[in-house]
Scaffold this motif. Sequence first.
Motif, PDB file in Angstrom:
ATOM      1  N   VAL A  85       2.612   9.292 -13.947  1.00 12.87           N
ATOM      2  CA  VAL A  85       3.287   9.354 -12.641  1.00 12.87           C
ATOM      3  C   VAL A  85       2.407   8.708 -11.576  1.00 12.87           C
ATOM      4  CG1 VAL A  85       4.201  10.899 -10.868  1.00 12.87           C
ATOM      5  CG2 VAL A  85       4.549  11.441 -13.290  1.00 12.87           C
ATOM      6  N   VAL A  86       1.111   9.070 -11.589  1.00  8.52           N
ATOM      7  CA  VAL A  86       0.178   8.434 -10.654  1.00  8.52           C
ATOM      8  C   VAL A  86       0.064   6.941 -10.955  1.00  8.52           C
ATOM      9  CG1 VAL A  86      -2.185   8.431  -9.796  1.00  8.52           C
ATOM     10  CG2 VAL A  86      -1.089  10.595 -10.410  1.00  8.52           C
ATOM     11  N   ALA A  87       0.010   6.605 -12.242  1.00  8.74           N
ATOM     12  CA  ALA A  87      -0.111   5.201 -12.634  1.00  8.74           C
ATOM     13  C   ALA A  87       1.086   4.383 -12.170  1.00  8.74           C
ATOM     14  CB  ALA A  87      -0.262   5.100 -14.151  1.00  8.74           C
ATOM     15  N   PHE A  88       2.264   4.979 -12.192  1.00  9.81           N
ATOM     16  CA  PHE A  88       3.452   4.259 -11.728  1.00  9.81           C
ATOM     17  C   PHE A  88       3.309   3.884 -10.258  1.00  9.81           C
ATOM     18  CE2 PHE A  88       7.569   4.430  -9.562  1.00  9.81           C
ATOM     19  CZ  PHE A  88       8.254   3.441 -10.243  1.00  9.81           C
ATOM     20  N   CYS A  89       2.832   4.838  -9.436  1.00 10.27           N
ATOM     21  CA  CYS A  89       2.703   4.572  -7.998  1.00 10.27           C
ATOM     22  C   CYS A  89       1.678   3.482  -7.717  1.00 10.27           C
ATOM     23  CB  CYS A  89       2.323   5.862  -7.267  1.00 10.27           C
ATOM     24  SG  CYS A  89       3.603   7.134  -7.280  1.00 10.27           S
ATOM     25  N   VAL A  90       0.536   3.519  -8.414  1.00 10.09           N
ATOM     26  CA  VAL A  90      -0.480   2.487  -8.176  1.00 10.09           C
ATOM     27  C   VAL A  90      -0.129   1.190  -8.898  1.00 10.09           C
ATOM     28  CG1 VAL A  90      -2.274   4.202  -7.830  1.00 10.09           C
ATOM     29  CG2 VAL A  90      -1.949   3.240 -10.098  1.00 10.09           C
TER      30      VAL A  90
ATOM     31  N   LEU B 211     -10.078  -1.935  -3.051  1.00 11.05           N
ATOM     32  CA  LEU B 211     -10.576  -1.047  -2.007  1.00 11.05           C
ATOM     33  C   LEU B 211      -9.593   0.092  -1.712  1.00 11.05           C
ATOM     34  CD1 LEU B 211     -12.164  -3.520   0.585  1.00 11.05           C
ATOM     35  CD2 LEU B 211     -13.349  -1.826  -0.812  1.00 11.05           C
ATOM     36  N   PHE B 212      -8.311  -0.168  -1.935  1.00  7.86           N
ATOM     37  CA  PHE B 212      -7.303   0.875  -1.775  1.00  7.86           C
ATOM     38  C   PHE B 212      -7.056   1.614  -3.089  1.00  7.86           C
ATOM     39  CE2 PHE B 212      -6.383  -2.122   1.618  1.00  7.86           C
ATOM     40  CZ  PHE B 212      -6.166  -1.286   2.706  1.00  7.86           C
ATOM     41  N   ALA B 213      -7.044   0.877  -4.192  1.00  8.82           N
ATOM     42  CA  ALA B 213      -6.654   1.466  -5.474  1.00  8.82           C
ATOM     43  C   ALA B 213      -7.691   2.443  -6.019  1.00  8.82           C
ATOM     44  CB  ALA B 213      -6.386   0.359  -6.490  1.00  8.82           C
TER      45      ALA B 213
ATOM     46  N   CYS C  32       0.799  -1.239   0.000  1.00  8.74           N
ATOM     47  CA  CYS C  32       0.000   0.000   0.000  1.00  8.74           C
ATOM     48  C   CYS C  32       0.826   1.281   0.000  1.00  8.74           C
ATOM     49  CB  CYS C  32      -0.936   0.000   1.203  1.00  8.74           C
ATOM     50  SG  CYS C  32      -2.119  -1.366   1.220  1.00  8.74           S
ATOM     51  N   MET C  33       2.143   1.190  -0.023  1.00  7.36           N
ATOM     52  CA  MET C  33       2.961   2.399   0.041  1.00  7.36           C
ATOM     53  C   MET C  33       2.692   3.319  -1.137  1.00  7.36           C
ATOM     54  SD  MET C  33       5.080   4.365   1.460  1.00  7.36           S
ATOM     55  CE  MET C  33       5.688   3.389   2.835  1.00  7.36           C
ATOM     56  N   GLY C  34       2.508   2.757  -2.330  1.00  6.65           N
ATOM     57  CA  GLY C  34       2.250   3.591  -3.504  1.00  6.65           C
ATOM     58  C   GLY C  34       0.980   4.400  -3.371  1.00  6.65           C
ATOM     59  N   TYR C  35      -0.056   3.805  -2.786  1.00  3.08           N
ATOM     60  CA  TYR C  35      -1.310   4.527  -2.588  1.00  3.08           C
ATOM     61  C   TYR C  35      -1.122   5.689  -1.610  1.00  3.08           C
ATOM     62  CZ  TYR C  35      -2.965   0.127  -4.569  1.00  3.08           C
ATOM     63  OH  TYR C  35      -3.147  -0.962  -5.371  1.00  3.08           O
ATOM     64  N   VAL C  36      -0.351   5.453  -0.563  1.00  2.00           N
ATOM     65  CA  VAL C  36      -0.089   6.512   0.411  1.00  2.00           C
ATOM     66  C   VAL C  36       0.662   7.667  -0.251  1.00  2.00           C
ATOM     67  CG1 VAL C  36       1.094   7.071   2.568  1.00  2.00           C
ATOM     68  CG2 VAL C  36      -0.109   4.895   2.344  1.00  2.00           C
ATOM     69  N   LEU C  37       1.648   7.333  -1.067  1.00  2.00           N
ATOM     70  CA  LEU C  37       2.425   8.375  -1.740  1.00  2.00           C
ATOM     71  C   LEU C  37       1.538   9.233  -2.641  1.00  2.00           C
ATOM     72  CD1 LEU C  37       5.681   6.441  -2.721  1.00  2.00           C
ATOM     73  CD2 LEU C  37       5.355   8.044  -0.840  1.00  2.00           C
TER      74      LEU C  37
ATOM     75  N   ALA D 138       0.948  13.162  -2.023  1.00  2.00           N
ATOM     76  CA  ALA D 138       1.335  14.078  -3.092  1.00  2.00           C
ATOM     77  C   ALA D 138       0.156  14.939  -3.540  1.00  2.00           C
ATOM     78  CB  ALA D 138       1.898  13.293  -4.278  1.00  2.00           C
ATOM     79  N   CYS D 139      -1.031  14.358  -3.583  1.00  2.00           N
ATOM     80  CA  CYS D 139      -2.219  15.120  -3.979  1.00  2.00           C
ATOM     81  C   CYS D 139      -2.546  16.198  -2.953  1.00  2.00           C
ATOM     82  CB  CYS D 139      -3.403  14.181  -4.153  1.00  2.00           C
ATOM     83  SG  CYS D 139      -3.256  13.078  -5.570  1.00  2.00           S
ATOM     84  N   VAL D 140      -2.452  15.834  -1.672  1.00  2.00           N
ATOM     85  CA  VAL D 140      -2.692  16.829  -0.623  1.00  2.00           C
ATOM     86  C   VAL D 140      -1.678  17.960  -0.713  1.00  2.00           C
ATOM     87  CG1 VAL D 140      -2.691  17.208   1.867  1.00  2.00           C
ATOM     88  CG2 VAL D 140      -3.786  15.170   0.916  1.00  2.00           C
TER      89      VAL D 140
END
Length: 531
Positions: A368-373, A413-415, A326-331, A335-337
């Motif tokens: 960039v977002v796609a890489f994290c997820v 549920l996270f993605a 789940c680290m990618g989702y947190v990042l 980053a969005c915030v």
Amino acid sequence: MRSFFLLLKIQLLGLFGINKALHANAAKAKRTLALAALVVVAIVAVVALYSVGVAEGMAQLGMVEAIPLVAVLVGAVAGAVAAFLKTNGVLFAFKDYDLVMSLPVPTLSVVLSRIASLYAMSVVFGLLVMVPAFAVYAAHAGAGALSVVLMALSIVLAPLAPLAVAIALAALIAAFSSRFRHANIVMVVLSLVAVLAVLACSFALSGQSGDAAALAALGTEAVAQMAGLFPPAAWAAEGIASGNLLSFALFAGVSLLAGAVMLAVLVRVFVPVNSLLMSSRPRGSFSFEGSAGSARGLRARTPFRAMVGKELRLLVATPIYLLNGCMGYVLVVVACVAAVAARAMGVLSLDALPAEFAPLVGGFLPWVVAFCVGISSTTAPSVSLEGSSRWVMLTAPVSSRTVLGAKAAVNLLFALPTVVIGGVTLSLAFSLDAVSVAAMFVVPLGLSLFATFVGLMVDARHPRYDWTTVYEPVKRGMPVMVAIMGGMACTGVGIAVTALLGTAASLVVAVVIGAASVALFQAAASRRLVA
């Protein structure tokens, strides 16, 4: 000492399932070793290039003498952090504790073999980070034979003191967790905060602008703070840069003393802590009154919902599994915030970019977002994590589609909320056009489907149930490697297509990736699970 070497050999051969592959199937052993070699080469190349880049940047700012300090500090701390995350599962709460302790070998040999594997991992991290940086330093400073020898010694000695601290913290957490039901959540939160703090510092330093003098002053201040945080690194750097053997001897003495104290303490607490962990049981809240005396105690759930709940409990109860998946989702969320906050403060605008770069943001930002997820997946090791309890999954009166669907649902549920949050916030923060806004949702969604289904498909067909620690399927399993490397490859292809054909073409690529991933899942779900 013979027992120590035998136990250490077992520990090292257990990496990537090499021991099992060598004795089960020679052809599979070759494939396993080849895949492991490719992964190692890729990691070495990336880390070495980054280390060289940082060291060269410091040299250009006139900070050549500070390179040894940064190299020793980063190498030691990076190895210690990796060992800290792995300690619970290697030293404490490992699956075959009863079997190992029943062997006719002294406790000292068991502890030494397991510390040696953690120390070896720390030294490997040190080699990856420190050797390239030392090479840059030697080229710019004209290092002599004495400096080269001290550099080599620092790679071996640097991890000892941080490793001792890391193992002590892990032992405290292990003992604490045996009595505190939610200690794993605390550990996950602290680890996330630490990772985000490191990333924030990196971006803050890399995002500084101004002349070379300002950057040099900033770097000098940062180096001084590093020296204050870990004085032994400063002693080692002084010995390497100035030939001060007294300072280096002080660094070596502190490191060796920390290692000796760590070993002595571990030998004393190894059995008590592990016995405490093995004997502890979670305190439930079952009540006959609640189940028999009221209808609320008889809440029925569908098999799918029950399995989703089981997967979520396993995820929360396993810190390394949660962090890795789940680290990618947190990042993305963080980053969005940050992007929204920067927009509100007026410091984020496309007008600040050169005119030729501004139109590219809408095309590349979705990737960039796609890489994290795309490199975040809770499903890739989920079948293997059933381990010795797989009989529950295999004998449950439900289809393979239900079992695998529940595992996929947890990742989604996270993605899916992450994709929505990223799409909305970044579209508003950067004022994107309609096609780019569509890409902000479709592209990350396609990669999240890839991360969810491809790793799950591989793990369903090639599960590894005989692991002794969760790190084996979570960090070193083939499905995880396939999911991560595949996600990187898809991102690279998507960026190339976007650069050549435009943002609209990225939508097609994302749809193809998502559809192919769903088709792979359908094929895997139609088969019986491997026992």
